[in-house]
Design a protein around this motif. Sequence first.
Motif, mmCIF file in Angstrom:
data_model
loop_
_atom_site.group_PDB
_atom_site.id
_atom_site.type_symbol
_atom_site.label_atom_id
_atom_site.label_comp_id
_atom_site.label_asym_id
_atom_site.label_seq_id
_atom_site.Cartn_x
_atom_site.Cartn_y
_atom_site.Cartn_z
ATOM 1 N N ILE A 194 0.855 -1.187 0.000
ATOM 2 C CA ILE A 194 0.000 0.000 0.000
ATOM 3 C C ILE A 194 0.889 1.236 0.000
ATOM 4 O O ILE A 194 1.899 1.276 0.702
ATOM 5 C CB ILE A 194 -0.848 0.029 1.293
ATOM 6 C CG1 ILE A 194 -1.802 -1.151 1.351
ATOM 7 C CG2 ILE A 194 -1.582 1.341 1.436
ATOM 8 C CD1 ILE A 194 -2.619 -1.159 2.635
ATOM 9 N N ASN A 195 0.528 2.244 -0.773
ATOM 10 C CA ASN A 195 1.273 3.503 -0.763
ATOM 11 C C ASN A 195 0.792 4.382 0.383
ATOM 12 O O ASN A 195 -0.399 4.660 0.505
ATOM 13 C CB ASN A 195 1.078 4.251 -2.081
ATOM 14 C CG ASN A 195 1.743 3.508 -3.228
ATOM 15 O OD1 ASN A 195 2.957 3.556 -3.390
ATOM 16 N ND2 ASN A 195 0.933 2.786 -3.999
ATOM 17 N N ILE A 196 1.731 4.808 1.191
ATOM 18 C CA ILE A 196 1.395 5.685 2.305
ATOM 19 C C ILE A 196 1.945 7.083 2.005
ATOM 20 O O ILE A 196 3.144 7.248 1.786
ATOM 21 C CB ILE A 196 2.016 5.173 3.632
ATOM 22 C CG1 ILE A 196 1.576 3.737 3.940
ATOM 23 C CG2 ILE A 196 1.691 6.114 4.788
ATOM 24 C CD1 ILE A 196 0.125 3.589 4.316
ATOM 25 N N SER A 197 1.037 8.038 1.975
ATOM 26 C CA SER A 197 1.483 9.400 1.680
ATOM 27 C C SER A 197 2.177 10.016 2.899
ATOM 28 O O SER A 197 1.923 9.642 4.050
ATOM 29 C CB SER A 197 0.280 10.227 1.238
ATOM 30 O OG SER A 197 0.244 11.447 1.903
ATOM 31 N N ALA A 198 3.065 10.968 2.623
ATOM 32 C CA ALA A 198 3.856 11.605 3.684
ATOM 33 C C ALA A 198 2.973 12.158 4.795
ATOM 34 O O ALA A 198 3.216 11.915 5.971
ATOM 35 C CB ALA A 198 4.708 12.720 3.092
ATOM 36 N N LEU A 199 1.937 12.891 4.404
ATOM 37 C CA LEU A 199 1.051 13.512 5.393
ATOM 38 C C LEU A 199 0.379 12.475 6.276
ATOM 39 O O LEU A 199 0.305 12.609 7.486
ATOM 40 C CB LEU A 199 -0.030 14.315 4.674
ATOM 41 C CG LEU A 199 0.379 15.711 4.238
ATOM 42 C CD1 LEU A 199 -0.645 16.296 3.289
ATOM 43 C CD2 LEU A 199 0.550 16.596 5.471
ATOM 44 N N GLN A 200 -0.097 11.439 5.610
ATOM 45 C CA GLN A 200 -0.777 10.356 6.308
ATOM 46 C C GLN A 200 0.170 9.712 7.329
ATOM 47 O O GLN A 200 -0.206 9.463 8.472
ATOM 48 C CB GLN A 200 -1.184 9.340 5.242
ATOM 49 C CG GLN A 200 -2.076 8.224 5.693
ATOM 50 C CD GLN A 200 -2.205 7.174 4.584
ATOM 51 O OE1 GLN A 200 -1.720 7.357 3.465
ATOM 52 N NE2 GLN A 200 -2.841 6.082 4.907
ATOM 53 N N PHE A 201 1.393 9.494 6.905
ATOM 54 C CA PHE A 201 2.393 8.860 7.759
ATOM 55 C C PHE A 201 2.693 9.735 8.977
ATOM 56 O O PHE A 201 2.727 9.263 10.113
ATOM 57 C CB PHE A 201 3.664 8.636 6.932
ATOM 58 C CG PHE A 201 4.787 7.951 7.659
ATOM 59 C CD1 PHE A 201 4.656 6.641 8.067
ATOM 60 C CD2 PHE A 201 5.975 8.620 7.904
ATOM 61 C CE1 PHE A 201 5.699 5.994 8.718
ATOM 62 C CE2 PHE A 201 7.025 7.988 8.547
ATOM 63 C CZ PHE A 201 6.883 6.676 8.960
ATOM 64 N N MET A 202 2.884 11.033 8.721
ATOM 65 C CA MET A 202 3.271 11.951 9.787
ATOM 66 C C MET A 202 2.139 12.188 10.791
ATOM 67 O O MET A 202 2.370 12.615 11.907
ATOM 68 C CB MET A 202 3.767 13.277 9.203
ATOM 69 C CG MET A 202 5.149 13.154 8.588
ATOM 70 S SD MET A 202 6.356 12.523 9.805
ATOM 71 C CE MET A 202 7.819 12.396 8.800
ATOM 72 N N GLU A 203 0.913 11.934 10.368
ATOM 73 C CA GLU A 203 -0.210 12.083 11.295
ATOM 74 C C GLU A 203 -0.199 11.044 12.410
ATOM 75 O O GLU A 203 -0.934 11.167 13.373
ATOM 76 C CB GLU A 203 -1.538 11.955 10.540
ATOM 77 C CG GLU A 203 -2.024 13.251 9.974
ATOM 78 C CD GLU A 203 -3.447 13.127 9.479
ATOM 79 O OE1 GLU A 203 -3.984 14.139 9.044
ATOM 80 O OE2 GLU A 203 -4.010 12.011 9.527
ATOM 81 N N GLN A 204 0.627 10.039 12.211
ATOM 82 C CA GLN A 204 0.857 9.031 13.244
ATOM 83 C C GLN A 204 -0.360 8.155 13.575
ATOM 84 O O GLN A 204 -0.375 7.446 14.552
ATOM 85 C CB GLN A 204 1.363 9.683 14.533
ATOM 86 C CG GLN A 204 2.403 10.761 14.268
ATOM 87 C CD GLN A 204 3.383 10.929 15.409
ATOM 88 O OE1 GLN A 204 3.235 10.323 16.459
ATOM 89 N NE2 GLN A 204 4.408 11.736 15.194
#
Length: 300
Positions: free
Chosen positions: A124-134
């Motif tokens: 699955i591709n995880i976008s930077a923003l999504q990742f940083m939202e924790q």
Amino acid sequence: HADIAMYRAKESGRNSYQFFTHQMQDRLNERLKLESSLKQALENDEFVLHYQPQVDLSTGKIIGLEALIRWQSPTLGLVPPGDFIPAAEEGRLISAIGEWVIFAVCKRLQSWRRQGLKIVPVAINISALQFMEQKTEELVKQALNEYMVEPKYLELELTESLSMLDPVTSISLMQRLKDIGVSLSIDDFGTGYSNLSYLKRFPVNKLKIDKSFVSGLTNNPDDYSIVKAIIRMSQSLGLKTIAEGAETAGQIALLAAENCDAIQGFYFSRPLPEAEICAMLKERPRLDISEFGRNKDRGA
Ligand code: C2E
Ligand code: MG
Ligand code: MG
Ligand code: MG
């Protein structure tokens, strides 16, 4: 008229100011429209996932799939992610879309398993923003739980640039995801800022060589050198290497000769809708790669 406005913009500083604010307003309106359509699309369940196989270069087996989102719009038709993911990222809708993807993939894995299909890990591709939202960690756990999917069947693709933004936070977030039991890969490798000392500390399993290098492989010596270097480095860090975007037998032959572990590219298959990928896993879980002259024992 835009051309005239552009001409005047070049002629005079004041006009250029007006021209650009006007254009910016248009773009903003366009984007707001797109954002609200995307919100609507999420509510109406208009997103679909296509799946592209990843093929092991020593066995020919399909060892994984990448889930790639598309928007099945009633008015626009099938919209590729490049046309809406950037807007979703700017409008902060990416997290909701990302959440949908995580649950949709786990649901699909459950349904494949119930059909008796021999399943393979799905990336699955995880976008930077999504990742940083924790929140990702919690969502992944929930989805795995809800659909009773073993964590080893899920892989999360992160981009290099994302991880370099804030390496220390990234490493701890990655570690927490890793602790769940899912695997991690670095997507589009070679296109971001590679702080190689951090790369060593990233708890990832796999590097995905960006397709821009793969497409130049047979006719651009620089691309060939870069691909070779990435594979060597990846190997010495104990990571798996997968080449993205291989379209020709020539490219694959070189990748095989350099001991790249796996291929994801149009040569073997384009991303396919659910029913087609399901049929492929059933009928052709192993592809013929004899022409690339590598057998099971090599590269071990
Ligand atoms: P990516 O993650 O690097 O995905 C690989 C892209 O390369 C896909 O484009 C795939 O169709 C394309 N590709 C694979 N093999 C070949 C080949 O041999 N030749 C060529 N020319 N292209 C090939 P796609 O599906 O249009 O996706 C584009 C990008 O959109 C993805 O790049 C990823 O960054 C983003 N994306 C896709 N799905 C999602 C998602 O669910 N969430 C997020 N955040 N981003 C996504
Ligand atoms: Mg990807
Ligand atoms: Mg990629
Ligand atoms: Mg990409």
